[in-house]
Design a protein around this motif. Sequence first.
Motif, mmCIF file in Angstrom:
data_model
loop_
_atom_site.group_PDB
_atom_site.id
_atom_site.type_symbol
_atom_site.label_atom_id
_atom_site.label_comp_id
_atom_site.label_asym_id
_atom_site.label_seq_id
_atom_site.Cartn_x
_atom_site.Cartn_y
_atom_site.Cartn_z
ATOM 1 N N ALA B 158 0.819 -1.214 0.000
ATOM 2 C CA ALA B 158 0.000 0.000 0.000
ATOM 3 C C ALA B 158 0.856 1.270 0.000
ATOM 4 C CB ALA B 158 -0.941 0.002 1.207
ATOM 5 N N HIS B 159 2.048 1.214 0.590
ATOM 6 C CA HIS B 159 2.876 2.421 0.591
ATOM 7 C C HIS B 159 3.547 2.631 -0.766
ATOM 8 C CE1 HIS B 159 5.587 -0.842 1.924
ATOM 9 N NE2 HIS B 159 6.501 -0.193 1.224
ATOM 10 N N GLN B 160 3.397 1.670 -1.678
ATOM 11 C CA GLN B 160 3.868 1.888 -3.050
ATOM 12 C C GLN B 160 2.709 2.263 -3.992
ATOM 13 O OE1 GLN B 160 6.060 -1.475 -4.582
ATOM 14 N NE2 GLN B 160 7.787 -1.177 -3.205
ATOM 15 N N VAL B 161 1.609 1.524 -3.922
ATOM 16 C CA VAL B 161 0.523 1.716 -4.890
ATOM 17 C C VAL B 161 -0.831 1.758 -4.185
ATOM 18 C CG1 VAL B 161 -0.543 0.899 -7.018
ATOM 19 C CG2 VAL B 161 1.885 0.412 -6.593
ATOM 20 N N GLY B 162 -1.559 2.830 -4.431
ATOM 21 C CA GLY B 162 -2.936 2.950 -3.963
ATOM 22 C C GLY B 162 -3.809 3.465 -5.095
ATOM 23 N N VAL B 163 -4.881 4.155 -4.735
ATOM 24 C CA VAL B 163 -5.826 4.626 -5.741
ATOM 25 C C VAL B 163 -6.162 6.101 -5.517
ATOM 26 C CG1 VAL B 163 -6.854 2.343 -6.050
ATOM 27 C CG2 VAL B 163 -7.837 3.912 -4.368
ATOM 28 N N ALA B 164 -6.621 6.725 -6.574
ATOM 29 C CA ALA B 164 -7.225 8.055 -6.495
ATOM 30 C C ALA B 164 -8.735 7.873 -6.609
ATOM 31 C CB ALA B 164 -6.707 8.948 -7.611
ATOM 32 N N VAL B 165 -9.459 8.423 -5.666
ATOM 33 C CA VAL B 165 -10.926 8.337 -5.678
ATOM 34 C C VAL B 165 -11.460 9.686 -6.153
ATOM 35 C CG1 VAL B 165 -12.994 8.067 -4.252
ATOM 36 C CG2 VAL B 165 -10.972 6.643 -3.813
ATOM 37 N N ASP B 166 -12.051 9.702 -7.346
ATOM 38 C CA ASP B 166 -12.557 10.950 -7.940
ATOM 39 C C ASP B 166 -14.052 10.767 -8.209
ATOM 40 O OD1 ASP B 166 -13.375 12.963 -9.803
ATOM 41 O OD2 ASP B 166 -11.286 13.275 -10.366
ATOM 42 N N THR B 167 -14.840 11.619 -7.588
ATOM 43 C CA THR B 167 -16.298 11.470 -7.714
ATOM 44 C C THR B 167 -16.775 11.542 -9.157
ATOM 45 O OG1 THR B 167 -16.652 13.846 -7.413
ATOM 46 C CG2 THR B 167 -16.706 12.462 -5.425
ATOM 47 N N TYR B 168 -16.103 12.319 -9.989
ATOM 48 C CA TYR B 168 -16.553 12.461 -11.380
ATOM 49 C C TYR B 168 -16.546 11.117 -12.090
ATOM 50 C CZ TYR B 168 -17.102 14.393 -16.065
ATOM 51 O OH TYR B 168 -17.573 14.697 -17.314
ATOM 52 N N HIS B 190 -5.076 7.178 -1.723
ATOM 53 C CA HIS B 190 -3.927 8.084 -1.737
ATOM 54 C C HIS B 190 -4.311 9.518 -2.087
ATOM 55 C CE1 HIS B 190 -1.581 4.809 -0.620
ATOM 56 N NE2 HIS B 190 -0.852 4.588 -1.692
ATOM 57 N N THR B 191 -5.476 9.699 -2.671
ATOM 58 C CA THR B 191 -6.037 11.053 -2.769
ATOM 59 C C THR B 191 -7.532 10.954 -3.048
ATOM 60 O OG1 THR B 191 -5.830 13.282 -3.694
ATOM 61 C CG2 THR B 191 -5.631 11.436 -5.239
ATOM 62 N N PHE B 192 -8.222 12.049 -2.775
ATOM 63 C CA PHE B 192 -9.673 12.116 -2.958
ATOM 64 C C PHE B 192 -9.988 13.407 -3.704
ATOM 65 C CE2 PHE B 192 -13.869 13.377 -0.890
ATOM 66 C CZ PHE B 192 -14.631 12.580 -1.707
ATOM 67 N N GLN B 193 -10.670 13.269 -4.837
ATOM 68 C CA GLN B 193 -10.929 14.422 -5.695
ATOM 69 C C GLN B 193 -12.424 14.591 -5.935
ATOM 70 O OE1 GLN B 193 -8.478 13.335 -9.116
ATOM 71 N NE2 GLN B 193 -6.700 14.335 -8.198
ATOM 72 N N LEU B 194 -12.844 15.845 -5.989
ATOM 73 C CA LEU B 194 -14.251 16.174 -6.217
ATOM 74 C C LEU B 194 -14.437 16.856 -7.561
ATOM 75 C CD1 LEU B 194 -15.257 17.814 -2.792
ATOM 76 C CD2 LEU B 194 -15.674 15.447 -3.514
ATOM 77 N N ALA B 195 -15.477 16.437 -8.262
ATOM 78 C CA ALA B 195 -16.028 17.203 -9.380
ATOM 79 C C ALA B 195 -17.468 16.752 -9.520
ATOM 80 C CB ALA B 195 -15.265 16.946 -10.677
ATOM 81 N N ASP B 196 -18.295 17.597 -10.101
ATOM 82 C CA ASP B 196 -19.697 17.244 -10.264
ATOM 83 C C ASP B 196 -19.936 16.763 -11.701
ATOM 84 O OD1 ASP B 196 -22.345 16.888 -9.513
ATOM 85 O OD2 ASP B 196 -22.456 18.826 -8.499
ATOM 86 N N TRP B 197 -21.043 16.054 -11.879
ATOM 87 C CA TRP B 197 -21.384 15.485 -13.190
ATOM 88 C C TRP B 197 -22.518 16.294 -13.810
ATOM 89 C CZ3 TRP B 197 -19.465 11.755 -16.380
ATOM 90 C CH2 TRP B 197 -20.272 11.356 -17.446
#
Lengths: 265, 265
Positions: B158-168, B190-197
């Motif tokens: 996990a300290h090498q590879v995770g995911v980006a969670v993007d709502t879009y 590893h990060t959380f991103q917001l955008a609307d649809w």
Amino acid sequence: MTVKQLSMPELVDACRESGVPAVGLWRAPVQEYGLARTAKLVREAGLNVTTLCRGGFLTAVDPAGRARALDDNRLAVDEAATLGTDTLVLVSGGLPAGSKDLHGARERIADALAELGPYAEERGVRLAVEPLHPMFASDRCVVSTLTQALDLAERFPAHQVGVAVDTYHLWWDDRAPAEVARAGAAGRIHTFQLADWTTPLPEGVLNGRGQLGDGAVDLRAWRGYVEAAGYTGPVEVELFNDALWSRDGREVLAETVARFLAHAV
Amino acid sequence: MTVKQLSMPELVDACRESGVPAVGLWRAPVQEYGLARTAKLVREAGLNVTTLCRGGFLTAVDPAGRARALDDNRLAVDEAATLGTDTLVLVSGGLPAGSKDLHGARERIADALAELGPYAEERGVRLAVEPLHPMFASDRCVVSTLTQALDLAERFPAHQVGVAVDTYHLWWDDRAPAEVARAGAAGRIHTFQLADWTTPLPEGVLNGRGQLGDGAVDLRAWRGYVEAAGYTGPVEVELFNDALWSRDGREVLAETVARFLAHAV
């Protein structure tokens, strides 16, 4: 819809010329030409009607909107029966204005299927819930995967409610082949449709479906999935494509037959 | 990218004015302004760098193309380290020209992660595999769901590879909330991103991400999913939107902060 530039009599003639034995019809052109007149035309030409597209849009919250949708879907079932097809394809509908509740919308579709399934069965018509590509989830169809469509369909008998398997909507999903097997084992593949995936997508993304062989979809593999699942019904080609619609319809139909033979047989 | 019309110094000033304590950067504007110069600018301003976007495009088949991609990704890791962020976001890449093999492309991404993960770890950088909306599957990213991204990431520490969670990209998927929990339990968000649809989507579908609150995504529910999964990292707002880019960048940033407070807190 692949050759919507053709009038109903032209379509029937072009199918005969191209050796196409069966056709899926859409409600608007049928209504325009006349329901009884269309039924007579295809029957006398010996052209089978595979499916009628489309019922659906079942996600309204307000009672009046919901009642209108159910009335319209009962009418669509009647039209299907008159045309001699046993399958009505449903595009379930998107989110009501201002709503962000996908789960609630999907439940309202289930409620509607509970009312429409028995009505359709009495008239010899099966409902085919079509999962649409996730890019249509907000404005056209909250049912985005074959898994979701089957989860809905399996609440009802298979002779009332099944699914439409369309490569354009499902090709990207690594879970879809296993779900095709699930659908086939339950006798719920009520139609199978081909279109290819091409980019860039056009504005609005509705009318960019690729001619068979032009895109990223392994069409032959998909035929293999449905055949391995026991599907023996018709294979429809459904292309919404402004470039194809701007050309001579007979030529497009002949090209589509050739592409089908080259890429999907 | 939300305010890409701003120069790097303007961005830093606007973040200070708007009370934004941290920013995700993209490689092209960083390279344009200069890597060392950007690192110095943000460090002296006390502005944290949340992530660097983006590495990836790891699906080439030919050895030369593959070697170029790996070189470029190692460079991106170095850039991330220089900028002081611990996270490099990866957009995995689409199908090579003429290919229809999604599975093979995904396996080549895994092969690349096996080479890049240890390289990144040595430099204090984690890789975040970002699932992109299925409408990008052919030309940009064959990783379309959080499930697929996690299946890839879980082959590595996990300290090498995770995911980006993007709502879009994920909002439509009824399985995504459970997968957010899976990702959080494994320490892989590893990060959380917001955008609307919002719809209609523009031609090419890249630059139509909706301002927060304008669309179909229940942003507050999504913050709840990642928080329930134990995520305590930054929340990024990433809007690719031609209309926003045509306006004054400072005004757009202030509006985005206000929308964030109104719809995502």
